[in-house]
Design a protein around this motif. Structure first.
Motif, PDB file in Angstrom:
ATOM      1  N   LEU A   1       9.482 -18.599 -24.248  1.00  0.00           N
ATOM      2  CA  LEU A   1       8.943 -19.108 -25.504  1.00  0.00           C
ATOM      3  C   LEU A   1       7.597 -19.757 -25.230  1.00  0.00           C
ATOM      4  O   LEU A   1       7.373 -20.308 -24.141  1.00  0.00           O
ATOM      5  N   PRO A   2       6.683 -19.780 -26.200  1.00  0.00           N
ATOM      6  CA  PRO A   2       5.412 -20.483 -26.027  1.00  0.00           C
ATOM      7  C   PRO A   2       5.627 -21.983 -25.859  1.00  0.00           C
ATOM      8  O   PRO A   2       6.616 -22.541 -26.368  1.00  0.00           O
ATOM      9  N   GLU A   3       4.688 -22.641 -25.191  1.00  0.00           N
ATOM     10  CA  GLU A   3       4.823 -24.072 -24.932  1.00  0.00           C
ATOM     11  C   GLU A   3       4.951 -24.874 -26.217  1.00  0.00           C
ATOM     12  O   GLU A   3       5.772 -25.808 -26.305  1.00  0.00           O
ATOM     13  N   HIS A   4       4.158 -24.529 -27.245  1.00  0.00           N
ATOM     14  CA  HIS A   4       4.186 -25.339 -28.456  1.00  0.00           C
ATOM     15  C   HIS A   4       5.545 -25.276 -29.136  1.00  0.00           C
ATOM     16  O   HIS A   4       5.991 -26.255 -29.743  1.00  0.00           O
ATOM     17  N   GLU A   5       6.239 -24.144 -29.032  1.00  0.00           N
ATOM     18  CA  GLU A   5       7.581 -24.061 -29.610  1.00  0.00           C
ATOM     19  C   GLU A   5       8.568 -24.924 -28.822  1.00  0.00           C
ATOM     20  O   GLU A   5       9.452 -25.573 -29.406  1.00  0.00           O
ATOM     21  N   LEU A   6       8.425 -24.943 -27.510  1.00  0.00           N
ATOM     22  CA  LEU A   6       9.310 -25.762 -26.680  1.00  0.00           C
ATOM     23  C   LEU A   6       9.090 -27.247 -26.944  1.00  0.00           C
ATOM     24  O   LEU A   6      10.055 -28.017 -27.070  1.00  0.00           O
ATOM     25  N   LEU A   7       7.811 -27.659 -27.040  1.00  0.00           N
ATOM     26  CA  LEU A   7       7.533 -29.077 -27.271  1.00  0.00           C
ATOM     27  C   LEU A   7       7.925 -29.501 -28.675  1.00  0.00           C
ATOM     28  O   LEU A   7       8.405 -30.627 -28.882  1.00  0.00           O
ATOM     29  N   ASP A   8       7.755 -28.611 -29.647  1.00  0.00           N
ATOM     30  CA  ASP A   8       8.213 -28.908 -31.003  1.00  0.00           C
ATOM     31  C   ASP A   8       9.726 -29.100 -31.023  1.00  0.00           C
ATOM     32  O   ASP A   8      10.244 -30.039 -31.648  1.00  0.00           O
ATOM     33  N   ALA A   9      10.436 -28.230 -30.330  1.00  0.00           N
ATOM     34  CA  ALA A   9      11.896 -28.353 -30.262  1.00  0.00           C
ATOM     35  C   ALA A   9      12.299 -29.621 -29.532  1.00  0.00           C
ATOM     36  O   ALA A   9      13.252 -30.311 -29.938  1.00  0.00           O
ATOM     37  N   ALA A  10      11.587 -29.960 -28.451  1.00  0.00           N
ATOM     38  CA  ALA A  10      11.904 -31.185 -27.714  1.00  0.00           C
ATOM     39  C   ALA A  10      11.705 -32.408 -28.590  1.00  0.00           C
ATOM     40  O   ALA A  10      12.513 -33.350 -28.572  1.00  0.00           O
ATOM     41  N   SER A  11      10.639 -32.418 -29.384  1.00  0.00           N
ATOM     42  CA  SER A  11      10.396 -33.550 -30.287  1.00  0.00           C
ATOM     43  C   SER A  11      11.512 -33.677 -31.313  1.00  0.00           C
ATOM     44  O   SER A  11      11.953 -34.793 -31.631  1.00  0.00           O
ATOM     45  N   HIS A  12      11.980 -32.547 -31.813  1.00  0.00           N
ATOM     46  CA  HIS A  12      13.074 -32.593 -32.787  1.00  0.00           C
ATOM     47  C   HIS A  12      14.359 -33.104 -32.125  1.00  0.00           C
ATOM     48  O   HIS A  12      15.123 -33.847 -32.749  1.00  0.00           O
ATOM     49  N   ALA A  13      14.588 -32.718 -30.868  1.00  0.00           N
ATOM     50  CA  ALA A  13      15.774 -33.205 -30.152  1.00  0.00           C
ATOM     51  C   ALA A  13      15.706 -34.715 -29.962  1.00  0.00           C
ATOM     52  O   ALA A  13      16.715 -35.426 -30.089  1.00  0.00           O
ATOM     53  N   VAL A  14      14.507 -35.231 -29.656  1.00  0.00           N
ATOM     54  CA  VAL A  14      14.344 -36.681 -29.524  1.00  0.00           C
ATOM     55  C   VAL A  14      14.666 -37.368 -30.840  1.00  0.00           C
ATOM     56  O   VAL A  14      15.394 -38.372 -30.892  1.00  0.00           O
ATOM     57  N   ALA A  15      14.118 -36.830 -31.928  1.00  0.00           N
ATOM     58  CA  ALA A  15      14.363 -37.423 -33.247  1.00  0.00           C
ATOM     59  C   ALA A  15      15.841 -37.398 -33.605  1.00  0.00           C
ATOM     60  O   ALA A  15      16.334 -38.287 -34.306  1.00  0.00           O
TER      61      ALA A  15
END
Length: 768
Positions: free
Chosen positions: A360-374
């Motif tokens: 997956l592209p980095e921005h999709e991974l970081l977006d998903a990680a941010s949602h997991a944190v939230a």
């Protein structure tokens, strides 16, 4: 050991009374329920009631192993007799002659549906002859009603037979049963995990606890039990559950595996993967359930019981899991097409792709990680952020991976991620933030000099971004207990134009203000920041919810303990649903402090023991010490001085040079133990140390608490300096001052007034 552990009978008192009343009325009773729900235990309790009256009670057990052997369950009653002679022999053995002084005998029949034909016939004729009362258990699953002997089927439908449903236990009864068996409480997350896995089934709960204890997954800390890893079933429970799942093959097995790995899934996705026929058959057999929407159509599919998922997962190897994740990712991609995904759907897809080996592209991974944190799932966010960091090595990936790793207690990894990415970053604000985060990780773990040196490195790159470094220096002064300097540094920075600076500076200022006896100022500053943060993203510098935690502490110090306690309890219940360790640590710490002030010392001990363990597990020794010190004091207040001494000995192993703000709590706990051991002089000496340190640091709220504890321990006569102590401004600290002053002078009315003040603010521990 399991053999010596007593599992109590809970949650069925009314049902027990009902069954006894029916039997007293000469009504035969069939207890219907799912396997493990407690039918046999309820029947045993009924037997105990009648045995206690002197009634002859006999139990027979039908089983799959014995069912092909005629009359095997009745062997002890009938010997070698058969036919009508067997019925007569059973009547004689039971004393079913109508002359039993204590009442007609009671016959317990466990798993009546498994009786062989001959035994079923004997049972029917035995009951038809009168003077025998039956209590039988019957599984209410579809499979259990297949092949039931005709005699049993006729018996079930006779007029003199009452059917009583044994339903799942309520969650609080499951928790009560387990905690009484352990003779100790579970922590909040342990309670949540257990009730979700057991789903009201007491046998499942019992076997999960026994299996987890045997595997070392469930262990106690300071009298509180926690799960450290996946719940582990006993061989007995595995045999019971897997007997239903082992025969599944083909698309039926695929369905179970998809739901095991993917959790509850949309109906359309599962049908696309396995087809309709398999889903219908699995629903009919009770393996899966379908959630139906308002239009009557299936919306979601899930396993019928959580243990189906857990025991299936335990038997999937690494390659099997990867295959299933890839299947889910491919099926979801085909189903979604070009439709816009919600944040939750993007997170789910990212997990399936990463674990299925799909890039997956980095921005999709970081977006998903941010949602997991939230969502409070920091472990998942860590996995996704590290995948992004490994793929690109970017500063954005490093910041997210570092923050997540630090939250998980992997502080060295958190530092390494940032140091590796720092040379590549050109944005001076980002470079300053990275240095702040490195210093923070070092500070938490006691490496204060190295942390200060990291901040000093930023001075070589002057510019407006150095305000962020200065704000962090204010935080360090606050944590070490130098509150005047923390306020001096942070006050002008709270108006800075950059949200990162305001975030850090406001944290330093509000915490310093609370312990400087200016809780009202802290609440105002915190509210002002929250009103101006807007869309600013501060998550890489710290949890935005820290400001809410600060407000809870400030509310308690300002005298609004009722509000603080209510919010702390809500926060605790909410975070126990989350995997985030630090979020649970904050919640348990605040709940423990509120419970102690409210006089609920047993609850306080449980919360604080939990909080200490959580903070220690992520290597934040300062917070672990503060929680452990509160625990030791609570243990001493409860009369467990030896346990308190053990807790204090454990705290001495925590290295915490950068976290001395609340060191007075350790001294207070030491004083409680000293008084319990009749050493008033030692108690006074350690309290004097606390007063000196708190006074030098401008920690006026802590000074008030220490003087108050001296009064509670009756060592005021051994402590000089009270005459120079000025009345604090905060409601809680002022009530402490008034109580100490009244105790010193023997002013009974003053003590009564101070007690009333404590009571009005909800500090019932001090009102008594």
């Amino acid at each position: 050991m399991a053999a010596s552990r007593q599992w109590p009978f809970v949650g069925r008192a009314d049902l027990l009374s009902r069954v006894v009343e029916l039997v007293d009325a000469d009504t035969h009773v069939v207890l219907n329920g799912a396997p493990g729900v407690g039918k046999t235990r309820l029947a045993a309790e009924v037997a105990a009631v009648f045995s206690g009256r002197g009634v002859n009670v006999h139990r027979i057990v039908a089983s799959p192993a014995g069912s092909p052997v005629p009359l095997a369950p009745f062997a002890a009653l009938v010997g070698n007799a058969v036919g009508s002679e067997a019925v007569q022999a059973a009547r004689v053995a039971l004393g079913a002659n109508g002359r039993a002084g204590a009442g007609d005998p009671v016959l317990l029949v466990d798993d009546v549906h498994l009786l062989d034909d001959a035994s079923a016939t004997v049972l029917q004729q035995l009951l038809a002859g009168g003077h025998v009362r039956m209590v039988a258990t019957l599984r209410n699953t579809a499979a259990a009603t297949v092949g039931v002997p005709a005699a049993v089927d006729r018996l079930r439908h006779e007029a003199g037979v009452a059917h009583v449903d044994v339903t799942p236990l309520a969650d609080d009864h499951i928790v009560s049963m387990v905690e009484r068996a352990l003779a100790a409480p579970l922590d909040g997350r342990g309670r949540r995990l257990l009730v979700e896995a057991a789903a009201g089934n007491p046998m499942y709960a019992r076997e999960l606890v026994e299996g987890s204890l045997a595997a070392g997954v469930l262990a106690g800390h300071a009298g509180v039990y926690s799960f450290h890893g996946d719940l582990t079933a006993t061989p007995l429970l595995e045999e019971v559950v897997l007997a239903r799942l082992a025969p599944l093959t083909g698309s039926h097995r695929t369905t179970l595996e998809l739901l095991t790995i993917g959790g509850s899934l949309p109906y359309s996705l599962v049908e696309r993967a396995v087809g309709f026929e398999a889903l219908e058959e699995l629903e009919r057999s009770g393996i899966i359930t379908a959630a139906v929407g308002s239009d009557g159509r299936p919306q979601g599919i899930d396993v019928a019981h959580p243990l189906y998922r857990e025991l299936t997962r335990a038997r999937l190897g690494a390659l099997a899991r990867m295959r299933i994740y890839r299947t889910l990712a491919d099926t979801e991609a085909a189903a979604a097409g070009t439709h816009e995904r919600s944040p939750a759907q993007r997170l789910r897809r990212a997990v399936w792709c990463v674990r299925g080996g799909v890039e997956l592209p980095e921005h999709e991974l970081l977006d998903a990680a941010s949602h997991a944190v939230a969502a409070g799932d920091v472990p998942l966010a860590t996995e996704l952020a590290e995948e992004a960091h490994r793929a690109t090595g970017s500063a954005a990936g490093a910041m997210m991976a570092s923050w997540c790793a630090g939250q998980m207690g992997r502080h060295d990894d958190a530092v390494r991620f940032l140091r590796d990415a720092l040379p590549q970053e050109t944005d001076p604000w980002a470079r300053a933030a990275m240095r702040l985060r490195i210093a923070e990780e070092l500070w938490w773990t006691g490496r204060t000099e190295e942390g200060a040196a990291t901040l000093a490195d930023a001075d070589a790159e002057p510019g407006p971004w150095t305000a962020l470094i200065d704000a962090q220096r204010g935080m360090h002064h606050m944590l070490v207990g130098d509150l005047p300097q923390a306020v001096t540094i942070s006050t002008p920075l709270m108006a800075h134009e950059h949200v990162w600076v305001r975030f850090v500076a406001t944290l330093a200022y509000t915490l310093a203000s609370i312990y400087s006896d200016r809780a009202t100022d802290a609440i105002e500053a915190s509210n002002a920041f929250l009103a101006t943060v807007g869309d600013g993203d501060t998550r890489l510098l710290g949890d935005p919810n820290q400001h809410l935690a600060v407000q809870l502490v400030a509310l308690a110090q300002s005298g609004d303990l009722a509000t603080a306690s209510a919010f702390a309890e809500v926060a605790y219940q909410e975070t126990m649903r989350q995997p985030s360790i630090q979020a649970r640590g904050w919640a348990a710490m605040l709940a423990g402090q509120a419970a102690e002030l409210s006089g609920r010392l047993g609850d306080a001990a449980r919360f604080l023991a939990e909080a200490e363990q959580l903070w220690a597990s992520v290597d934040v020794p300062g917070f672990a010490t503060w929680c452990g010190a509160g625990l030791a004091r609570t243990q001493a207040e409860l009369g467990a001085a030896d346990e308190a001494a053990d807790t204090l000995a454990r705290l001495r192993r925590y290295v915490r040079p950068g976290m001395l703000l609340n060191e007075h709590l350790v001294h207070i706990a030491e004083a409680w133990v000293a008084v319990a051991r009749s050493d008033r002089a030692a108690a006074a000496e350690t309290l004097m140390t606390a007063l000196d340190r708190s006074t030098r640091g401008g920690q006026w709220a802590n000074v008030a608490e220490t003087w108050h504890e001296a009064a509670r321990l009756d060592v005021l006569d051994l402590l000089p300096g009270a005459d120079g102590w000025q009345r604090p401004a905060g409601a809680l600290a002022a009530a402490r001052f008034d109580m100490v002053s009244a105790r010193r002078t023997g002013d009974a009315r003053g003590m009564e007034a101070a007690g009333s003040a404590f009571e009005s603010m909800g500090a019932l521990l001090y009102a008594a």
